[in-house]
Enzyme design. Structure first.
Site, PDB file in Angstrom:
ATOM      1  N   LYS A 240      -8.635  13.703   4.695  1.00  0.00           N
ATOM      2  CA  LYS A 240      -7.795  12.510   4.722  1.00  0.00           C
ATOM      3  C   LYS A 240      -6.786  12.664   5.848  1.00  0.00           C
ATOM      4  CE  LYS A 240      -6.830  13.336   0.393  1.00  0.00           C
ATOM      5  NZ  LYS A 240      -6.878  12.166  -0.447  1.00  0.00           N
ATOM      6  N   ARG A 241      -6.052  11.604   6.121  1.00  0.00           N
ATOM      7  CA  ARG A 241      -5.010  11.671   7.142  1.00  0.00           C
ATOM      8  C   ARG A 241      -4.101  12.873   6.869  1.00  0.00           C
ATOM      9  NH1 ARG A 241      -0.123   8.592   7.012  1.00  0.00           N
ATOM     10  NH2 ARG A 241      -0.960   7.588   5.140  1.00  0.00           N
TER      11      ARG A 241
ATOM     12  N   LYS B  68     -14.742   8.056  -3.912  1.00  0.00           N
ATOM     13  CA  LYS B  68     -16.014   8.369  -3.259  1.00  0.00           C
ATOM     14  C   LYS B  68     -16.531   9.730  -3.702  1.00  0.00           C
ATOM     15  CE  LYS B  68     -14.272   5.680   0.566  1.00  0.00           C
ATOM     16  NZ  LYS B  68     -13.392   5.769   1.736  1.00  0.00           N
TER      17      LYS B  68
ATOM     18  N   LYS C 152       0.544  14.329   1.558  1.00  0.00           N
ATOM     19  CA  LYS C 152      -0.819  14.579   1.062  1.00  0.00           C
ATOM     20  C   LYS C 152      -1.059  16.076   0.831  1.00  0.00           C
ATOM     21  CE  LYS C 152      -2.698  10.397   3.256  1.00  0.00           C
ATOM     22  NZ  LYS C 152      -3.233   9.639   2.112  1.00  0.00           N
TER      23      LYS C 152
ATOM     24  N   HIS D  12       0.804  -1.225   0.000  1.00  0.00           N
ATOM     25  CA  HIS D  12       0.000   0.000   0.000  1.00  0.00           C
ATOM     26  C   HIS D  12       0.834   1.271   0.000  1.00  0.00           C
ATOM     27  CE1 HIS D  12      -4.140  -1.477   0.531  1.00  0.00           C
ATOM     28  NE2 HIS D  12      -3.597  -2.459   1.213  1.00  0.00           N
TER      29      HIS D  12
ATOM     30  N   THR E 249      -8.692   6.216  -1.927  1.00  0.00           N
ATOM     31  CA  THR E 249     -10.057   5.746  -2.213  1.00  0.00           C
ATOM     32  C   THR E 249     -11.074   6.848  -1.971  1.00  0.00           C
ATOM     33  OG1 THR E 249     -10.174   4.787   0.014  1.00  0.00           O
ATOM     34  CG2 THR E 249      -9.654   3.290  -1.806  1.00  0.00           C
TER      35      THR E 249
END
Length: 844
Positions: free
Chosen positions: A575-576, A690, A581, A377, A686
């Site tokens: 998100k985290r 969504k 990110k 991952h 993911t």
């Protein structure tokens, strides 16, 4: 006078009677009342929302238990090959609304609860999210379980029953505050404790060699793994599978009664306290040796209990047959490792087969390598687990012997069959024997052992084959696969966005899309017409989105106190919190937007696109820079939202305690979503799927699944910016060589923060990470400055597109229409066929 009340506070017009499988609203109401009265958890004469939730959950569980038992009886009798999914995280979300939806009894339960004086929506909101995960890894695992059940696959999920989860997040003027999750403060009505499913798990100790040369692991400390099962129903199918969660317990014999009576209360219960620590918290801090030991204990505890359970089940199904071979095991059992956390399943399965079942090395190895497959991952070095050999020898001495032997035999095989690889063998080995810090490379152990290794998006899988695991390709050219991630369309559209899903069903004249997401491509037919022809559908689409936006605005007001305008562009990144990110890129963009709005005249501001920027996610408790980013978002919001000149054109909100239930509110209400990681660093993502599924447009880099989403929804319906993955290494080298020239707008945004415009907090260390050319905490490793001008240009394109309402709605519709590929049903069907070799086993 009104209705008289029963002892539990329910109207006497609703009798308390057991109807565990009825579809009649009246009988369902009676069954709920039955549980309120005969399965009580609260004082009598009360039937408030909380009591109604627990009674309703137990009523639904009645149905699930019947399906559950029938499913596993069918699996036992049919004896198919079964998949066992090992994951340290499962981010389930609320179970009641999901179960009611999958069982197709929503209307019946809504009517039943109305008879009891409650609304279904009010009842479902009483449920606390199960604190069993944190981010995409756990949410993916939960989507996969939903798809396994819906596809009638014989499968189990295995995880740990964390008492306090990761943490509950509060946002204050000080930034992120962490407190323990309280999801088990009362109890979970979805669990069924299996007192007959208990296995011993050993730690520490030593290896004993018997006279015949056999080796046994003895001594140390032993804890008991007790199983709690959570039912996972498929959508409109009788199949209901299990998520089996392990809890660690000490035995009564471990309580030292003599010590207790001597007044040494802490030491008397030491073994019990140590056992409870194992499943107390998800990802305990590992800066200390005790923290490292606890994390390793967690991972081994999951693997050992789960494998013992699988082996016992395999042997039980073999009992009727007098002769069977262990070589049959891989034809009946498939074990999937969700990232490297469950890697210890490899040496543990070898140990169980050799030491407990008497197999020789070769036979045990063939069984192990034929059983286990591994999903990677991440390409982030920090997340590719490497465990200290000293810590491993201390906690798991027998397993280190086995790992050493795996490493030794792998070296021998490579030297014999691939002598040209001799020079790079040190990087391929399982054991890194660096004298200063010898470690076990868990990803290498997975690759060397597993029969299949897969990435989770096309770009990610290519990086694995070309970079991270490139040298293994010579040895095993057919071992590596891609399985692009997916999401369950049930939770992530059908249930969380009723307005849009009803409109889709109406337009497609079928709800077949709920289990065949490719059907959404039918929405493209609407968009091929002239705008005038589909104005009616666009209007309905806009109304559905607005309903979600208004619901989200109410939620934001409730949890933050900030009023946001549903007519503004809802721009969301959840998100985290992690530097790769690049929430920092987002908030720097917001700072620049705010500064420019401040510099405009009032007349100029009226021509701008009003925007509400929402950011949410948890920063790991010890990740200092991530927590600084959270603090910066909060501080910017405090200033922007209270600025009367600007706040009708821009709001900045940090949405606290991001979890599945919050996502189910945010995602349907979104219009633009930011997936802006440095290219090549996000394995898949993911949440991007969504958002796209819910008609939200994406601004993003060519990273992870963004690449495939852009291909599917159309390049014109995706706001692309930033460097590509193949450019990133050279850009970093250029930076190190002093060749980077920052865009003036980037410097302007940073300087505005440094000026104190957003308070007195010292952000120099955070901003310093974007400065310089190299060095720890310097050099802008994640290329925020490099991509900033491209990001601002893309945001300008967003502003222009949003002003053209017909164009935006068309893009939104095409986003949903192009999301068919990203169903976890498709992903799991590919795993089943191409990795696990299992087939559906539908309950008749």
């Amino acid at each position: 006078m009104g209705d008289s009340l029963k002892p539990n506070g329910v109207s006497s017009n609703v009798p308390a009677a057991a109807f565990p499988s009825s579809d009649s609203p009246s009988e369902i109401a009676s069954n709920v009342n039955y549980h309120a009265q005969y399965s009580p958890h609260f004082s009598p004469f009360k039937f408030d929302s909380e009591q109604a939730y627990f009674a309703t959950a137990e009523s639904i569980r009645d149905r699930l238990l019947q399906q559950w038992n029938a499913t596993y009886l069918h699996f036992h009798n049919a004896d198919p090959k079964q998949t066992y999914y090992l994951s340290m995280e499962y981010l389930q979300g609320r179970a009641l609304s999901n179960a009611i939806g999958n069982l197709d009894v929503k209307n019946a339960y809504a009517e039943a609860l109305d008879k009891l004086g409650h609304q279904l929506e009010e009842i479902t909101e009483q449920e606390k999210d199960a604190a069993l995960g944190n981010g995409g890894l756990g949410r993916l695992a939960s989507c996969f379980l939903d798809s396994m059940a819906t596809l009638n696959l014989p499968a189990w999920g295995y995880g740990l029953r964390y008492k306090y989860g990761l943490f509950k997040q509060r946002i204050t003027k000080e930034g992120q505050q962490e407190t323990a999750e309280d999801w088990l403060e009362k109890f979970s009505p979805w669990e069924v404790v299996r007192h007959d499913v208990v296995f011993p798990v050993r730690f520490f100790g030593e290896v004993q060699i018997d006279g015949d040369g056999t080796r046994k692991w003895v001594g140390g400390e032993v804890v008991q793994a007790l199983a709690y099962d959570v039912p996972i129903p498929g959508y409109k199918t009788k199949n209901t599978i299990s998520l089996r969660l392990w809890e660690a317990r000490a035995s009564p014999a471990d309580f030292n009664l003599f010590e207790f009576n001597e007044g040494n209360y802490v030491s008397a219960a030491q073994r019990h306290s140590q056992a409870e620590q194992i499943c107390a918290v998800l990802y305990p801090g590992d800066a200390t040796e005790s923290g490292k030991l606890l994390r390793l204990k967690q991972q081994f505890f999951l693997c050992s209990a789960s494998l013992q359970d699988m082996i016992q089940r395999f042997k039980e199904r073999r009992k009727p047959s007098k002769t069977w071979l262990w070589s049959e095991f891989p034809s009946k059992v498939a074990v999937q490792l969700n990232d490297t956390h469950p890697t210890l399943a490899i040496p543990e399965l070898m140990r169980l087969l050799m030491d407990d079942e008497g197999l020789g090395w070769e036979e045990a190895w063939d069984v192990t390598s034929g059983t286990i497959s591994y999903t990677n991952h991440t390409v982030l070095p920090e997340a590719l687990e490497k465990w200290s050999q000293a810590v491993m020898w201390k906690l798991l001495p027998r397993h280190m012997e086995i790992i050493e032997e795996i490493d030794k035999r792998f070296l021998g095989t490579v030297r014999e069959k691939f002598p040209k690889l001799e020079k790079i063998l040190p990087s391929l080995r399982v054991l890194d024997t660096n004298a200063e810090k010898p470690v076990v490379r868990m990803a290498n152990l997975c690759v060397v052992t597993a029969h299949t290794v897969n990435g989770v998006a096309e770009l990610h899988s290519d990086i694995l084959k070309k970079e991270l695991f490139a040298d293994y390709l010579t040895i095993w050219p057919n071992k590596f696969q891609n399985k692009t991630n997916g999401i369950t369309p049930r939770r992530w559209l059908r249930f969380c966005n009723p307005e849009l899903s009803s409109l889709i069903t109406k337009q497609l004249k079928s709800d077949k899309w709920v289990t065949d997401l490719d059907e959404l491509s039918g929405l493209r037919k609407v968009c091929k017409k002239q705008f005038a022809d589909d104005a009616s559908f666009q209007g309905e689409w806009a109304a559905a989105k607005m309903a979600c936006k208004k619901r989200l605005a109410e939620y934001v007001k409730k949890v933050t106190g900030v009023t946001i305008d549903p007519n503004s562009l809802f721009d969301i990144q959840v998100k985290r919190i992690h530097e790769y990110k690049r929430q920092l890129l987002n908030i720097l963009g917001a700072v620049y937007r705010y500064k420019k709005l401040k510099e405009m005249s009032e007349e100029q501001r009226t021509t701008s696109t009003p925007r509400t920027i929402m950011i949410g996610g948890k920063a790991f408790a010890t990740y200092t820079n991530a927590k600084r980013i959270v603090k910066l978002v909060y501080d910017v919001g405090e200033v922007v939202n209270s600025d009367p000149q600007v706040n009708q054109y821009l709001k900045v909100v940090f949405v606290p305690n991001y979890n599945v239930s919050v996502a189910e509110m945010l995602i349907p209400g979104s219009e633009l979503s930011q997936h802006i990681s440095t290219a090549g660093m996000e394995a898949s993502g993911t949440s991007n799927m969504k958002f796209a599924l819910n008609g939200c447009l994406i601004i993003g880099t060519l990273d992870g699944a963004n690449v495939e989403i852009r291909e599917e929804v159309g390049e014109d319906n995706f706001f692309l910016f930033g460097a590509t993955a193949d450019q990133v290494p050279n850009l970093r080298k250029d930076r190190e060589n002093g060749k980077f020239k920052p865009d003036p707008r980037f410097e302007e945004a940073k300087q505005y923060i440094r000026s104190g415009a957003f308070g007195k907090y010292d952000y120099s260390q955070l901003l310093d990470s974007l400065e310089g050319n190299s060095g720890y905490g310097r050099g802008d490793y994640f290329l925020v400055g490099q991509d900033f001008p491209s990001y601002l240009d893309a945001q300008e394109r967003v502003d222009k597109a949003y002003m053209d309402r017909k164009k935006w709605l068309r893009m939104s519709i095409l986003s949903t229409a192009g999301s068919g590929k990203f169903s976890s049903d498709r992903t799991i069907a590919q795993y089943a066929k191409e990795i696990w070799n299992i087939e559906g086993c539908r309950v008749p």
